[in-house]
Design a protein around this motif. Sequence first.
Motif, PDB file in Angstrom:
ATOM      1  N   GLN A  30      -2.688   0.370   3.889  1.00  0.00           N
ATOM      2  CA  GLN A  30      -2.293   1.770   3.933  1.00  0.00           C
ATOM      3  C   GLN A  30      -0.902   2.040   3.388  1.00  0.00           C
ATOM      4  O   GLN A  30      -0.558   3.193   3.135  1.00  0.00           O
ATOM      5  CB  GLN A  30      -2.380   2.292   5.368  1.00  0.00           C
ATOM      6  CG  GLN A  30      -3.826   2.340   5.887  1.00  0.00           C
ATOM      7  CD  GLN A  30      -3.895   2.922   7.279  1.00  0.00           C
ATOM      8  OE1 GLN A  30      -3.087   2.592   8.143  1.00  0.00           O
ATOM      9  NE2 GLN A  30      -4.865   3.791   7.509  1.00  0.00           N
ATOM     10  N   PRO A  64       0.783   0.385   0.462  1.00  0.00           N
ATOM     11  CA  PRO A  64       1.027  -0.480  -0.700  1.00  0.00           C
ATOM     12  C   PRO A  64       2.210   0.018  -1.528  1.00  0.00           C
ATOM     13  O   PRO A  64       2.698   1.136  -1.337  1.00  0.00           O
ATOM     14  CB  PRO A  64      -0.273  -0.339  -1.490  1.00  0.00           C
ATOM     15  CG  PRO A  64      -0.685   1.072  -1.230  1.00  0.00           C
ATOM     16  CD  PRO A  64      -0.330   1.324   0.214  1.00  0.00           C
ATOM     17  N   ALA A  99      -4.810   8.477   1.164  1.00  0.00           N
ATOM     18  CA  ALA A  99      -3.825   7.588   0.547  1.00  0.00           C
ATOM     19  C   ALA A  99      -3.078   8.257  -0.601  1.00  0.00           C
ATOM     20  O   ALA A  99      -1.998   7.802  -0.983  1.00  0.00           O
ATOM     21  CB  ALA A  99      -4.517   6.324   0.055  1.00  0.00           C
ATOM     22  N   THR A 100      -3.639   9.320  -1.159  1.00  0.00           N
ATOM     23  CA  THR A 100      -2.907  10.038  -2.211  1.00  0.00           C
ATOM     24  C   THR A 100      -1.896  11.017  -1.622  1.00  0.00           C
ATOM     25  O   THR A 100      -1.125  11.631  -2.367  1.00  0.00           O
ATOM     26  CB  THR A 100      -3.878  10.823  -3.128  1.00  0.00           C
ATOM     27  OG1 THR A 100      -4.509  11.877  -2.382  1.00  0.00           O
ATOM     28  CG2 THR A 100      -4.921   9.908  -3.729  1.00  0.00           C
ATOM     29  N   TYR A 104      -0.694   3.007  -5.098  1.00  0.00           N
ATOM     30  CA  TYR A 104      -2.078   3.389  -4.815  1.00  0.00           C
ATOM     31  C   TYR A 104      -2.680   3.975  -6.090  1.00  0.00           C
ATOM     32  O   TYR A 104      -2.082   4.846  -6.733  1.00  0.00           O
ATOM     33  CB  TYR A 104      -2.168   4.418  -3.694  1.00  0.00           C
ATOM     34  CG  TYR A 104      -3.607   4.720  -3.326  1.00  0.00           C
ATOM     35  CD1 TYR A 104      -4.331   3.831  -2.543  1.00  0.00           C
ATOM     36  CD2 TYR A 104      -4.241   5.851  -3.806  1.00  0.00           C
ATOM     37  CE1 TYR A 104      -5.654   4.062  -2.222  1.00  0.00           C
ATOM     38  CE2 TYR A 104      -5.565   6.099  -3.491  1.00  0.00           C
ATOM     39  CZ  TYR A 104      -6.273   5.208  -2.706  1.00  0.00           C
ATOM     40  OH  TYR A 104      -7.585   5.434  -2.412  1.00  0.00           O
ATOM     41  N   SER A 114      -3.372  -0.797  -3.633  1.00  0.00           N
ATOM     42  CA  SER A 114      -4.613  -0.386  -2.989  1.00  0.00           C
ATOM     43  C   SER A 114      -5.383   0.535  -3.916  1.00  0.00           C
ATOM     44  O   SER A 114      -4.792   1.292  -4.706  1.00  0.00           O
ATOM     45  CB  SER A 114      -4.341   0.347  -1.671  1.00  0.00           C
ATOM     46  OG  SER A 114      -4.077  -0.563  -0.639  1.00  0.00           O
ATOM     47  N   SER A 137      -5.884   5.898  -7.883  1.00  0.00           N
ATOM     48  CA  SER A 137      -7.031   6.760  -7.664  1.00  0.00           C
ATOM     49  C   SER A 137      -7.382   7.431  -8.982  1.00  0.00           C
ATOM     50  O   SER A 137      -6.612   7.367  -9.954  1.00  0.00           O
ATOM     51  CB  SER A 137      -6.703   7.834  -6.613  1.00  0.00           C
ATOM     52  OG  SER A 137      -7.788   8.718  -6.428  1.00  0.00           O
ATOM     53  N   CYS A 172       1.919   6.696  -6.265  1.00  0.00           N
ATOM     54  CA  CYS A 172       0.506   7.008  -6.488  1.00  0.00           C
ATOM     55  C   CYS A 172       0.290   7.287  -7.971  1.00  0.00           C
ATOM     56  O   CYS A 172       1.089   8.001  -8.602  1.00  0.00           O
ATOM     57  CB  CYS A 172       0.088   8.220  -5.658  1.00  0.00           C
ATOM     58  SG  CYS A 172      -1.656   8.649  -5.828  1.00  0.00           S
ATOM     59  N   ARG A 231      -9.655   7.770   0.677  1.00  0.00           N
ATOM     60  CA  ARG A 231      -9.143   7.880  -0.698  1.00  0.00           C
ATOM     61  C   ARG A 231      -8.146   9.031  -0.816  1.00  0.00           C
ATOM     62  O   ARG A 231      -7.019   8.848  -1.310  1.00  0.00           O
ATOM     63  CB  ARG A 231     -10.313   8.077  -1.668  1.00  0.00           C
ATOM     64  CG  ARG A 231      -9.897   8.239  -3.123  1.00  0.00           C
ATOM     65  CD  ARG A 231     -11.116   8.200  -4.031  1.00  0.00           C
ATOM     66  NE  ARG A 231     -12.049   9.292  -3.724  1.00  0.00           N
ATOM     67  CZ  ARG A 231     -12.061  10.462  -4.381  1.00  0.00           C
ATOM     68  NH1 ARG A 231     -11.199  10.692  -5.343  1.00  0.00           N
ATOM     69  NH2 ARG A 231     -12.933  11.397  -4.071  1.00  0.00           N
ATOM     70  N   TRP A 241      -9.152  -3.478  -2.313  1.00  0.00           N
ATOM     71  CA  TRP A 241     -10.123  -2.505  -2.802  1.00  0.00           C
ATOM     72  C   TRP A 241     -11.310  -2.487  -1.863  1.00  0.00           C
ATOM     73  O   TRP A 241     -12.029  -3.465  -1.728  1.00  0.00           O
ATOM     74  CB  TRP A 241     -10.580  -2.884  -4.225  1.00  0.00           C
ATOM     75  CG  TRP A 241     -11.256  -1.780  -4.950  1.00  0.00           C
ATOM     76  CD1 TRP A 241     -11.229  -0.447  -4.650  1.00  0.00           C
ATOM     77  CD2 TRP A 241     -12.057  -1.887  -6.137  1.00  0.00           C
ATOM     78  NE1 TRP A 241     -11.949   0.279  -5.559  1.00  0.00           N
ATOM     79  CE2 TRP A 241     -12.472  -0.570  -6.496  1.00  0.00           C
ATOM     80  CE3 TRP A 241     -12.463  -2.957  -6.922  1.00  0.00           C
ATOM     81  CZ2 TRP A 241     -13.274  -0.321  -7.597  1.00  0.00           C
ATOM     82  CZ3 TRP A 241     -13.261  -2.697  -8.034  1.00  0.00           C
ATOM     83  CH2 TRP A 241     -13.652  -1.394  -8.375  1.00  0.00           C
ATOM     84  N   TYR A 250      -8.136  -2.688   4.120  1.00  0.00           N
ATOM     85  CA  TYR A 250      -7.489  -1.543   3.493  1.00  0.00           C
ATOM     86  C   TYR A 250      -6.002  -1.552   3.784  1.00  0.00           C
ATOM     87  O   TYR A 250      -5.587  -1.578   4.954  1.00  0.00           O
ATOM     88  CB  TYR A 250      -8.117  -0.241   4.006  1.00  0.00           C
ATOM     89  CG  TYR A 250      -7.749   0.946   3.163  1.00  0.00           C
ATOM     90  CD1 TYR A 250      -8.297   1.102   1.888  1.00  0.00           C
ATOM     91  CD2 TYR A 250      -6.851   1.900   3.621  1.00  0.00           C
ATOM     92  CE1 TYR A 250      -7.954   2.180   1.101  1.00  0.00           C
ATOM     93  CE2 TYR A 250      -6.508   2.984   2.837  1.00  0.00           C
ATOM     94  CZ  TYR A 250      -7.063   3.123   1.588  1.00  0.00           C
ATOM     95  OH  TYR A 250      -6.721   4.190   0.805  1.00  0.00           O
ATOM     96  N   PRO A 256       1.602   5.191   0.499  1.00  0.00           N
ATOM     97  CA  PRO A 256       2.085   4.368  -0.608  1.00  0.00           C
ATOM     98  C   PRO A 256       3.485   4.781  -1.061  1.00  0.00           C
ATOM     99  O   PRO A 256       3.927   5.892  -0.816  1.00  0.00           O
ATOM    100  CB  PRO A 256       1.062   4.650  -1.722  1.00  0.00           C
ATOM    101  CG  PRO A 256      -0.113   5.250  -1.041  1.00  0.00           C
ATOM    102  CD  PRO A 256       0.426   5.984   0.143  1.00  0.00           C
TER     103      PRO A 256
END
Length: 412
Positions: free
Chosen positions: A293, A295, A323-324, A298, A259, A300, A331, A320, A283, A291, A328
């Motif tokens: 959530q 993955p 998700a960090t 992730y 993601s 970024s 990351c 964004r 994406w 999206y 995931p």
Amino acid sequence: MKMTTAIFDLDGTLLNSLGDLCDSVTYAVEKHGFPPVSMEQTRIRIGNGVRKLVERSIPEESRTDEMIDICLADFRAFYGEHMMNRTHPYEGIVSVLEMLKENGVTVGVLSNKYDSAAKALIEHYFGDLVSITYGERPNIPRKPDPTSVLQLLDELGGDKETTLYIGDSATDMQTAVNAGLTAIGVAWGFRSAEELRAFGADALAYEPSDLLPLFEYGVPDVSKAEKALTGYGFGFHYFATKDEAVSYLRDTCAGKSVSMGGSMTMKQLGFPENFADSTDVHWHWIDKGVYCQTPDVYLSSANGLSETGEIVNIDGKCNRVAATLFGPKRCIFVCGVNKLRPDLQSAIERARNIAAPLNAKRLNRKTPCAVDGRCHDCKSPERICRAMVIHMGVPSGFESCEVVLIGEKLGF
């Protein structure tokens, strides 16, 4: 560390003088029956003084000292009358010099162009924004010999530790190295970024405004950042070029679900198109509302990255930054070296006063920062700064979290 003295090269750094140099050397050699020179030929022959430029433009079989002297005299005569026909400052240079003067930075110029021409050009285009100009002078060795730059530094009243030497060629980078100065290569000039790196550039500037943070904070310390980030448990990879980073990311993500949030850095790296066909990528810029959530990976970027080991992001919808923090398995923060700052406070300052205004402008938001490029801590309904997340370690639910730092300017 704040830098207090700047020494700039002239041609290819402050001024785009290629057209007038090409016209003048063409006049000089054609007058004696030799072929004209192209802009590209002129570009690659510049950097070691006008005599060497003229010498390189005369066919090898006719390259006697007498002929070089004759053509050089014709070049000087023509250039003296035409050196301001097509020459112009690079876009943004004047405003940078104005900012440096306003901030108390003393500016000098060192050129391999003959002294009278260098001084005339600086006076015409920059006036009192430059304190002292040295061109090529009798009995003083040319760059990359450090004699002239050290004389200029002494006259400017600067010291090596707080001086940046800024130029566009291998000769300039060698000059800085030979003099023990910090070498900044400019990528808008007559040589490539690869050449600048190969000959000792400590940092690269891709546009004039990139110079200002280097005077404010000094050259980013990648090794310090690596030590701090790994000390907090983050993985860390540094790649000099974006192509190397792309290869690593493709291999890392192949065969996995991935993601991505909105990221100019990832877009500039060519993702998601650059992923291997086997990568299952989601994406939200491409498929609105789609999206993933949880993955495998992730991806970024960050709005600010500190040498003390913190990662700073500002977000509006917050998918964004969310998700960090959770969801995931892994990351990866992908950042250009332009995101790196000495400490957490300056990383936050960057996020608020560089990244957020640029993103607001990109998104056509009607906010004060989109107009003047500075955070007003506004109450606008179109404000994109809804949350700030500072990573001080790896979230406990992740298998891993890492930073991929790239030695190029990327993203906002």
